[in-house]
Design a protein around this motif. Structure first.
Motif, PDB file in Angstrom:
ATOM      1  N   VAL A   1       7.984  -0.108   1.437  1.00 19.07           N
ATOM      2  CA  VAL A   1       7.319   1.115   1.874  1.00 19.07           C
ATOM      3  C   VAL A   1       8.186   2.322   1.529  1.00 19.07           C
ATOM      4  O   VAL A   1       7.710   3.322   1.010  1.00 19.07           O
ATOM      5  CB  VAL A   1       7.018   1.052   3.389  1.00 19.07           C
ATOM      6  CG1 VAL A   1       6.473   2.382   3.870  1.00 19.07           C
ATOM      7  CG2 VAL A   1       6.008  -0.051   3.662  1.00 19.07           C
TER       8      VAL A   1
ATOM      9  N   GLU B   1       9.805  -5.626   3.411  1.00 18.79           N
ATOM     10  CA  GLU B   1       8.614  -4.794   3.569  1.00 18.79           C
ATOM     11  C   GLU B   1       9.010  -3.333   3.767  1.00 18.79           C
ATOM     12  O   GLU B   1       8.418  -2.447   3.185  1.00 18.79           O
ATOM     13  CB  GLU B   1       7.811  -5.271   4.771  1.00 18.79           C
ATOM     14  CG  GLU B   1       6.969  -6.487   4.429  1.00 18.79           C
ATOM     15  CD  GLU B   1       6.339  -7.100   5.645  1.00 18.79           C
ATOM     16  OE1 GLU B   1       5.762  -8.168   5.496  1.00 18.79           O
ATOM     17  OE2 GLU B   1       6.434  -6.510   6.738  1.00 18.79           O
TER      18      GLU B   1
ATOM     19  N   LYS C   1       1.964  -0.118   5.497  1.00 13.22           N
ATOM     20  CA  LYS C   1       1.741  -1.533   5.234  1.00 13.22           C
ATOM     21  C   LYS C   1       0.229  -1.800   5.171  1.00 13.22           C
ATOM     22  O   LYS C   1      -0.517  -1.348   6.049  1.00 13.22           O
ATOM     23  CB  LYS C   1       2.381  -2.361   6.341  1.00 13.22           C
ATOM     24  CG  LYS C   1       2.290  -3.835   6.087  1.00 13.22           C
ATOM     25  CD  LYS C   1       3.057  -4.615   7.115  1.00 13.22           C
ATOM     26  CE  LYS C   1       2.872  -6.108   6.831  1.00 13.22           C
ATOM     27  NZ  LYS C   1       3.520  -6.952   7.804  1.00 13.22           N
TER      28      LYS C   1
ATOM     29  N   TRP D   1       0.910   0.221  -0.855  1.00  8.56           N
ATOM     30  CA  TRP D   1       1.755  -0.867  -0.363  1.00  8.56           C
ATOM     31  C   TRP D   1       1.366  -2.182  -1.064  1.00  8.56           C
ATOM     32  O   TRP D   1       2.223  -2.945  -1.499  1.00  8.56           O
ATOM     33  CB  TRP D   1       1.588  -0.995   1.151  1.00  8.56           C
ATOM     34  CG  TRP D   1       2.431  -2.053   1.774  1.00  8.56           C
ATOM     35  CD1 TRP D   1       3.707  -1.925   2.244  1.00  8.56           C
ATOM     36  CD2 TRP D   1       2.053  -3.425   2.006  1.00  8.56           C
ATOM     37  NE1 TRP D   1       4.147  -3.130   2.751  1.00  8.56           N
ATOM     38  CE2 TRP D   1       3.154  -4.063   2.617  1.00  8.56           C
ATOM     39  CE3 TRP D   1       0.900  -4.155   1.753  1.00  8.56           C
ATOM     40  CZ2 TRP D   1       3.131  -5.412   2.980  1.00  8.56           C
ATOM     41  CZ3 TRP D   1       0.873  -5.496   2.111  1.00  8.56           C
ATOM     42  CH2 TRP D   1       1.986  -6.112   2.720  1.00  8.56           C
TER      43      TRP D   1
END
Ligand code: URA
Length: 311
Positions: free
Chosen positions: A16, A12, A288, A293
């Motif tokens: 980003v 993740e 997020k 995203w």
């Protein structure tokens, strides 16, 4: 000492970070208007986008003109190879009937009556026919037709809604700011643009980058059908609310709910719903859960399916 990150957390964070390398949101030119109307369930007032609310209302009105059809996403595991394209008995001299999405009460979307091209069709012929086309008023205002570009044997076809100002000048889809943003996203996901085919539902620019209307999309669809009949892609990625609603079904929820899912489409080819890059340019956040995203998650999911699908 820094805590060792789980694999999921690392990916993740990587997402980003990568997304933050993409172009800075800009809101100063025609792409403001060109923005695909986002989902109606977005609180546009809260976003300070009053003009988008008007667009959403327009879209909602347009939708009421369309038949209601129930369509469900298809589980990604059940993605099958595309419906074989039926050979056509239509010859170039015959008029092709304008394909309308079929209305049925069935839970699955139906393909167009004929996902077919002309016998002995070719990209050259399609381009000639698009250039000569006067099926709608856009022929009067276009500078150039914008048929499509890329690998004519592509496994994946990206479909947007309509050319904008830059595309109209160059005759090539997705060359303006939205296209440059799209280029970065597809490259970041590991696609080679040369392997893809990129086109729009409309082959001519709507004046002032207004939304395509349903009549324009219907009369233009045979060109896209013929392109798909020649390319025979394994999958389609549809960009933005308007293109998704036309290709997947008018009664579908907004793009925020469609995105990241596979659907059957009017073309009978598994179709992945994604945000339009213009929408992403408008959205500053890379946090997020933000559209940028989410797009990153979606493009990676698309790439994984693309890689799985073999040659
Ligand atoms: N937006 C689209 O939908 N298509 C283009 O080609 C450019 C911008």
């Amino acid at each position: 000492m820094a805590r060792k990150k789980s694999e999921e957390e690392s990916s993740e964070i990587e997402a980003v970070d990568l997304i933050s390398l993409l172009s800075t949101p800009e809101t100063t030119d025609s792409y403001e208007i060109e923005l695909s109307v986002p989902e109606q369930d977005l609180d546009l007032i809260a976003l300070g986008k009053e003009e988008l609310r008007e667009e959403a209302v327009k879209l909602a009105k347009a939708k009421t003109l369309l038949p209601n059809k129930e369509v469900r996403p298809i589980a990604s595991q059940t993605l099958s190879s595309p419906t074989p394209l039926r050979p056509s008995s239509i010859t170039p001299t015959q008029t092709i009937s304008i394909a309308k999405p079929k209305v049925t009460s069935s839970k699955t979307i139906n393909c167009l009556d004929a996902l077919q091209g002309y016998e002995n069709d070719s990209f050259e012929q399609i381009i000639k026919d698009i250039s000569a086309c006067q099926r709608c008023g856009l022929c009067k205002t276009r500078k150039n037709v914008v048929p499509g570009i890329g690998n004519t044997k592509a496994k994946l076809v990206l479909i947007g809604e309509a050319p904008g100002a830059d595309e109209d000048i160059q005759g090539i889809p997705f060359v303006g700011k939205a296209g440059q943003h799209l280029d970065k996203i597809i490259a970041a996901a590991g696609f080679n643009k040369k392997d893809l085919y990129i086109c729009n539902i409309l082959k001519c620019r709507p004046p002032n980058n207004r939304d395509p209307n349903n009549d324009e999309m219907r009369v233009c669809t045979p060109f896209l059908q013929r392109q798909l009949a020649l390319i025979k892609p394994k999958m389609i990625a549809c960009l933005g609310n308007i293109a998704c609603h036309y290709v997947i079904g008018p009664s579908m929820p907004g793009i925020t709910r469609l995105r990241g899912q596979w659907f059957d489409s009017i073309f009978g080819i598994p179709t992945f719903a994604m945000y339009h890059p213009s929408y992403l340019i408008r959205s500053a956040s890379r946090e997020k859960g933000s559209p940028n995203w989410q797009m990153w998650q979606d493009i990676r999911a698309l790439k994984a399916k693309y890689d799985e699908s073999g040659k």
